[in-house]
Scaffold this motif. Structure first.
Motif, PDB file in Angstrom:
ATOM      1  N   ALA A   1      -7.353  -0.828  -8.744  1.00 32.96           N
ATOM      2  CA  ALA A   1      -7.338   0.018 -10.324  1.00 32.96           C
ATOM      3  C   ALA A   1      -6.327   1.865 -10.256  1.00 32.96           C
ATOM      4  N   ASN A   2      -6.823   2.058  -9.233  1.00 32.97           N
ATOM      5  CA  ASN A   2      -6.959   3.418  -8.075  1.00 32.97           C
ATOM      6  C   ASN A   2      -5.515   3.120  -7.462  1.00 32.97           C
ATOM      7  N   VAL A   3      -4.933   2.665  -7.545  1.00 30.32           N
ATOM      8  CA  VAL A   3      -3.074   2.663  -7.310  1.00 30.32           C
ATOM      9  C   VAL A   3      -2.408   2.377  -8.380  1.00 30.32           C
ATOM     10  N   VAL A   4      -1.716   3.079  -8.418  1.00 25.89           N
ATOM     11  CA  VAL A   4      -0.536   3.147  -9.152  1.00 25.89           C
ATOM     12  C   VAL A   4       0.659   2.707  -8.542  1.00 25.89           C
ATOM     13  N   VAL A   5       2.351   1.975  -8.389  1.00 20.17           N
ATOM     14  CA  VAL A   5       2.981   2.103  -8.230  1.00 20.17           C
ATOM     15  C   VAL A   5       4.248   2.300  -8.600  1.00 20.17           C
ATOM     16  N   PHE A   6       5.329   2.714  -8.206  1.00 21.22           N
ATOM     17  CA  PHE A   6       6.580   3.254  -8.787  1.00 21.22           C
ATOM     18  C   PHE A   6       7.914   3.673  -8.018  1.00 21.22           C
ATOM     19  N   ILE A   7       8.791   2.030  -9.065  1.00 27.44           N
ATOM     20  CA  ILE A   7       9.644   1.497  -8.789  1.00 27.44           C
ATOM     21  C   ILE A   7      10.682   2.478  -9.520  1.00 27.44           C
ATOM     22  N   ASP A   8      11.590   3.239  -8.617  1.00 25.75           N
ATOM     23  CA  ASP A   8      12.764   3.766  -9.010  1.00 25.75           C
ATOM     24  C   ASP A   8      12.390   4.216 -10.046  1.00 25.75           C
ATOM     25  N   GLY A   9      11.763   5.553 -10.134  1.00 22.87           N
ATOM     26  CA  GLY A   9      10.232   6.516 -10.899  1.00 22.87           C
ATOM     27  C   GLY A   9       9.985   5.790 -12.112  1.00 22.87           C
TER      28      GLY A   9
ATOM     29  N   VAL B   1       4.335   3.925  -4.009  1.00 20.45           N
ATOM     30  CA  VAL B   1       2.670   3.368  -3.515  1.00 20.45           C
ATOM     31  C   VAL B   1       2.725   4.018  -3.768  1.00 20.45           C
ATOM     32  N   LEU B   2       0.868   4.563  -4.852  1.00 16.57           N
ATOM     33  CA  LEU B   2       0.346   5.587  -4.769  1.00 16.57           C
ATOM     34  C   LEU B   2      -1.429   5.684  -5.360  1.00 16.57           C
TER      35      LEU B   2
ATOM     36  N   LEU C   1      -4.380  -2.504   5.630  1.00 22.77           N
ATOM     37  CA  LEU C   1      -3.502  -2.080   4.622  1.00 22.77           C
ATOM     38  C   LEU C   1      -3.445  -2.776   2.751  1.00 22.77           C
ATOM     39  N   ARG C   2      -3.458  -3.992   3.047  1.00 20.20           N
ATOM     40  CA  ARG C   2      -3.486  -5.025   2.141  1.00 20.20           C
ATOM     41  C   ARG C   2      -4.826  -4.722   1.189  1.00 20.20           C
ATOM     42  N   GLY C   3      -5.749  -4.098   2.045  1.00 19.54           N
ATOM     43  CA  GLY C   3      -7.461  -3.916   1.102  1.00 19.54           C
ATOM     44  C   GLY C   3      -7.374  -2.601   0.635  1.00 19.54           C
ATOM     45  N   TYR C   4      -6.511  -1.665   0.984  1.00 18.84           N
ATOM     46  CA  TYR C   4      -6.727  -0.038   0.027  1.00 18.84           C
ATOM     47  C   TYR C   4      -5.982  -0.530  -1.276  1.00 18.84           C
ATOM     48  N   VAL C   5      -4.605  -1.551  -1.091  1.00 24.70           N
ATOM     49  CA  VAL C   5      -3.564  -1.272  -2.169  1.00 24.70           C
ATOM     50  C   VAL C   5      -3.931  -2.213  -3.435  1.00 24.70           C
TER      51      VAL C   5
ATOM     52  N   THR D   1       1.830   6.910   0.335  1.00 29.99           N
ATOM     53  CA  THR D   1       1.274   8.148  -0.111  1.00 29.99           C
ATOM     54  C   THR D   1       0.468   9.014   0.952  1.00 29.99           C
ATOM     55  N   PRO D   2       0.751  10.167   1.057  1.00 23.70           N
ATOM     56  CA  PRO D   2       0.254  10.140   2.858  1.00 23.70           C
ATOM     57  C   PRO D   2      -1.009   9.976   2.682  1.00 23.70           C
ATOM     58  N   GLN D   3      -1.743  10.924   1.169  1.00 27.06           N
ATOM     59  CA  GLN D   3      -3.983  10.531   1.260  1.00 27.06           C
ATOM     60  C   GLN D   3      -4.412   9.401   1.439  1.00 27.06           C
ATOM     61  N   LEU D   4      -3.549   7.903   1.692  1.00 22.88           N
ATOM     62  CA  LEU D   4      -3.869   6.756   2.178  1.00 22.88           C
ATOM     63  C   LEU D   4      -3.596   6.781   3.508  1.00 22.88           C
TER      64      LEU D   4
END
Length: 89
Positions: free
Chosen positions: A53-61, A82-83, A40-44, A7-10
Motif C-alpha cells: 500500500a505504501n509503494v507506487v510504481v510509474f512506468i514511463d511517467g 519504484v517509489l 527487496l521483494r518484502g519491501y515492494v 527510490t533512494p529512501q528505500l
C-alpha cells in the motif's frame, strides 16, 4: 532494455539495484530486480505478491494500472520508478 530504479529512501533499508531488463511485464521486471536482492521483494510486495500500500510504481511517467497482477507492459525503452509513498503532517 527497460530500466528499473528504486527510490533512494528505500536504499536506507535494503540494497536497491538499478536493473536493465528485457522483461515484457512489470512483474517480470521486478522479479529480475529481486534476483539481485531477494530482501527487496518484502519491501515492494506484500505476502500475496501485490504492491504494498505504501509503494507506487510509474512506468514511463504513468502510474501502473494493475498493482495486484503487475501485468502492465514494459517496452524496450521503458523507465520504471519504484517509489515509497510518503505520509505525515
Amino acid at each position: 532494455m527497460a530500466r528499473i530504479e528504486f527510490t533512494p529512501q528505500l536504499h536506507r533499508f535494503v540494497d536497491t539495484p538499478i536493473v536493465d531488463t528485457g522483461a515484457a511485464t512489470l512483474r517480470a521486471g521486478l522479479d529480475a530486480a529481486f534476483v539481485f536482492n531477494e530482501r527487496l521483494r518484502g519491501y515492494v510486495l506484500d505476502d500475496q505478491g501485490h504492491l504494498r500500500a505504501n509503494v507506487v510504481v510509474f512506468i514511463d511517467g504513468r502510474r501502473v494500472r494493475d498493482p495486484h497482477g503487475l501485468t502492465d507492459p514494459l517496452g524496450p525503452d521503458s523507465r520504471v520508478h519504484v517509489l515509497q509513498a510518503l505520509s505525515g503532517g
